[in-house]
Design a protein around this motif. Sequence first.
Motif, PDB file in Angstrom:
ATOM      1  N   SER A  91       0.393  -1.198   0.039  1.00  0.00           N
ATOM      2  CA  SER A  91       0.333  -0.062  -0.099  1.00  0.00           C
ATOM      3  C   SER A  91       0.724   1.261  -0.365  1.00  0.00           C
ATOM      4  N   LEU A  92       1.650   1.568   1.153  1.00  0.00           N
ATOM      5  CA  LEU A  92       3.003   1.914   0.936  1.00  0.00           C
ATOM      6  C   LEU A  92       3.373   2.451  -0.373  1.00  0.00           C
ATOM      7  N   LEU A  93       4.192   1.767  -1.456  1.00  0.00           N
ATOM      8  CA  LEU A  93       4.618   1.793  -1.930  1.00  0.00           C
ATOM      9  C   LEU A  93       3.556   2.156  -3.527  1.00  0.00           C
ATOM     10  N   ILE A  94       2.338   1.791  -3.650  1.00  0.00           N
ATOM     11  CA  ILE A  94       1.447   2.145  -4.289  1.00  0.00           C
ATOM     12  C   ILE A  94       1.108   3.839  -4.202  1.00  0.00           C
ATOM     13  N   ASN A  95       1.313   4.137  -3.231  1.00  0.00           N
ATOM     14  CA  ASN A  95       0.366   5.444  -2.851  1.00  0.00           C
ATOM     15  C   ASN A  95       2.016   6.452  -3.270  1.00  0.00           C
ATOM     16  N   ASN A  96       3.316   6.086  -3.103  1.00  0.00           N
ATOM     17  CA  ASN A  96       4.278   6.223  -3.768  1.00  0.00           C
ATOM     18  C   ASN A  96       4.472   6.505  -5.026  1.00  0.00           C
ATOM     19  N   LEU A  97       4.093   5.427  -5.583  1.00  0.00           N
ATOM     20  CA  LEU A  97       3.811   5.121  -6.935  1.00  0.00           C
ATOM     21  C   LEU A  97       3.309   6.152  -7.601  1.00  0.00           C
ATOM     22  N   GLY A  98       1.748   6.418  -7.194  1.00  0.00           N
ATOM     23  CA  GLY A  98       1.139   7.738  -7.421  1.00  0.00           C
ATOM     24  C   GLY A  98       1.965   8.709  -7.260  1.00  0.00           C
ATOM     25  N   SER A  99       2.622   8.730  -6.161  1.00  0.00           N
ATOM     26  CA  SER A  99       3.308  10.303  -6.350  1.00  0.00           C
ATOM     27  C   SER A  99       3.725  10.498  -7.088  1.00  0.00           C
ATOM     28  N   GLN A 100       4.631   9.717  -7.146  1.00  0.00           N
ATOM     29  CA  GLN A 100       6.182   9.502  -8.235  1.00  0.00           C
ATOM     30  C   GLN A 100       5.460   9.942  -9.836  1.00  0.00           C
ATOM     31  N   GLN A 101       4.061   9.423 -10.009  1.00  0.00           N
ATOM     32  CA  GLN A 101       3.309   9.353 -11.279  1.00  0.00           C
ATOM     33  C   GLN A 101       2.733  11.256 -11.493  1.00  0.00           C
ATOM     34  N   LYS A 102       2.188  11.666 -10.284  1.00  0.00           N
ATOM     35  CA  LYS A 102       1.630  12.887 -10.254  1.00  0.00           C
ATOM     36  C   LYS A 102       2.827  13.866 -10.839  1.00  0.00           C
ATOM     37  N   ILE A 103       4.714  13.522 -10.317  1.00  0.00           N
ATOM     38  CA  ILE A 103       5.899  14.632 -10.333  1.00  0.00           C
ATOM     39  C   ILE A 103       6.217  13.898 -12.006  1.00  0.00           C
ATOM     40  N   LEU A 104       5.801  12.784 -12.585  1.00  0.00           N
ATOM     41  CA  LEU A 104       6.545  12.738 -13.990  1.00  0.00           C
ATOM     42  C   LEU A 104       5.485  13.488 -15.178  1.00  0.00           C
ATOM     43  N   SER A 105       4.157  13.621 -14.612  1.00  0.00           N
ATOM     44  CA  SER A 105       2.716  13.686 -15.486  1.00  0.00           C
ATOM     45  C   SER A 105       3.384  15.300 -15.275  1.00  0.00           C
ATOM     46  N   LYS A 106       3.239  15.670 -14.581  1.00  0.00           N
ATOM     47  CA  LYS A 106       3.563  17.211 -14.563  1.00  0.00           C
ATOM     48  C   LYS A 106       5.192  17.557 -15.412  1.00  0.00           C
ATOM     49  N   LYS A 107       6.009  17.418 -14.837  1.00  0.00           N
ATOM     50  CA  LYS A 107       7.435  16.356 -16.515  1.00  0.00           C
ATOM     51  C   LYS A 107       6.833  16.959 -18.007  1.00  0.00           C
ATOM     52  N   ILE A 108       6.274  15.388 -18.327  1.00  0.00           N
ATOM     53  CA  ILE A 108       5.848  15.290 -18.804  1.00  0.00           C
ATOM     54  C   ILE A 108       5.522  17.067 -19.818  1.00  0.00           C
ATOM     55  N   SER A 109       3.896  17.330 -18.978  1.00  0.00           N
ATOM     56  CA  SER A 109       3.427  18.793 -19.274  1.00  0.00           C
ATOM     57  C   SER A 109       4.676  20.263 -19.452  1.00  0.00           C
ATOM     58  N   ASN A 110       5.091  19.782 -18.164  1.00  0.00           N
ATOM     59  CA  ASN A 110       6.204  20.646 -18.797  1.00  0.00           C
ATOM     60  C   ASN A 110       7.528  20.781 -20.333  1.00  0.00           C
ATOM     61  N   LEU A 111       7.836  19.346 -20.440  1.00  0.00           N
ATOM     62  CA  LEU A 111       8.106  18.967 -21.699  1.00  0.00           C
ATOM     63  C   LEU A 111       7.049  19.393 -22.487  1.00  0.00           C
ATOM     64  N   ASP A 112       5.943  18.921 -22.109  1.00  0.00           N
ATOM     65  CA  ASP A 112       5.073  18.948 -23.709  1.00  0.00           C
ATOM     66  C   ASP A 112       5.325  20.909 -24.352  1.00  0.00           C
ATOM     67  N   VAL A 113       5.496  21.908 -23.341  1.00  0.00           N
ATOM     68  CA  VAL A 113       5.275  22.579 -23.500  1.00  0.00           C
ATOM     69  C   VAL A 113       6.766  23.825 -23.788  1.00  0.00           C
ATOM     70  N   VAL A 114       7.527  23.160 -23.869  1.00  0.00           N
ATOM     71  CA  VAL A 114       8.611  23.461 -24.555  1.00  0.00           C
ATOM     72  C   VAL A 114       9.384  22.732 -25.301  1.00  0.00           C
ATOM     73  N   SER A 115       8.215  21.874 -25.865  1.00  0.00           N
ATOM     74  CA  SER A 115       8.702  21.434 -27.273  1.00  0.00           C
ATOM     75  C   SER A 115       7.295  22.184 -27.471  1.00  0.00           C
ATOM     76  N   ASP A 116       6.542  22.999 -27.679  1.00  0.00           N
ATOM     77  CA  ASP A 116       5.966  23.411 -28.726  1.00  0.00           C
ATOM     78  C   ASP A 116       6.100  24.138 -28.559  1.00  0.00           C
ATOM     79  N   LYS A 117       7.565  25.414 -27.444  1.00  0.00           N
ATOM     80  CA  LYS A 117       7.651  26.394 -27.580  1.00  0.00           C
ATOM     81  C   LYS A 117       8.806  26.654 -28.651  1.00  0.00           C
ATOM     82  N   LEU A 118       9.540  25.209 -28.518  1.00  0.00           N
ATOM     83  CA  LEU A 118      10.259  24.976 -29.558  1.00  0.00           C
ATOM     84  C   LEU A 118      10.322  25.041 -31.112  1.00  0.00           C
ATOM     85  N   SER A 119       9.026  24.339 -31.415  1.00  0.00           N
ATOM     86  CA  SER A 119       8.915  24.333 -32.245  1.00  0.00           C
ATOM     87  C   SER A 119       7.920  25.651 -33.091  1.00  0.00           C
ATOM     88  N   SER A 120       7.537  26.780 -32.426  1.00  0.00           N
ATOM     89  CA  SER A 120       7.301  27.915 -32.061  1.00  0.00           C
ATOM     90  C   SER A 120       8.096  28.385 -32.870  1.00  0.00           C
TER      91      SER A 120
END
Length: 110
Positions: free
Chosen positions: A74-103
Motif C-alpha cells: 500500500s505504501l509502495l502504491i501510494n509512493n508510485l502514485g506520487s511519482q506518477q503525478k510528478i512525472l506527469s507534471k514533468k511531461i507536461s512541462n516538456l510538452d510546453v517546452v516542445s511546443d515553444k521550440l516548435s514555434s
Amino acid sequence: MMGTHSNLSLAPNLMETNSSSLLAAQVNANDISLLVEQITKDSRVSNQLYQAQKETVSTDGNVSSLSKTVNNLSLLINNLGSQQKILSKKISNLDVVSDKLSSCARVKDC
C-alpha cells in the motif's frame, strides 16, 4: 469325623469365593484395559490439539506477515502514485517546452 464333614461343606464355598474373586479380578482387568485405552485416546487427542495449536500459531504468524506485506505494498502504491503525478507534471512541462521550440523553429523557417 465332624471336622472332616465341616471342611467338605466349606470347599464349595471356597470354590465359589475363588470363582467370584477371579471374576472380580477379570472385571478389574477389563476396567483397567478400558482405562488405558481411554488414556491412549486422550493422549492422541491432546497431541492433535497441540499440533492444531502449533498450526494456528504458525497461521497467525503468516497472517501477520501477510498483513505487513499488504501495508508495505500500500505504501509502495501510494509512493508510485506520487511519482506518477510528478512525472506527469514533468511531461507536461516538456510538452510546453516542445511546443515553444516548435514555434521558434517555425518562426525561423518563415
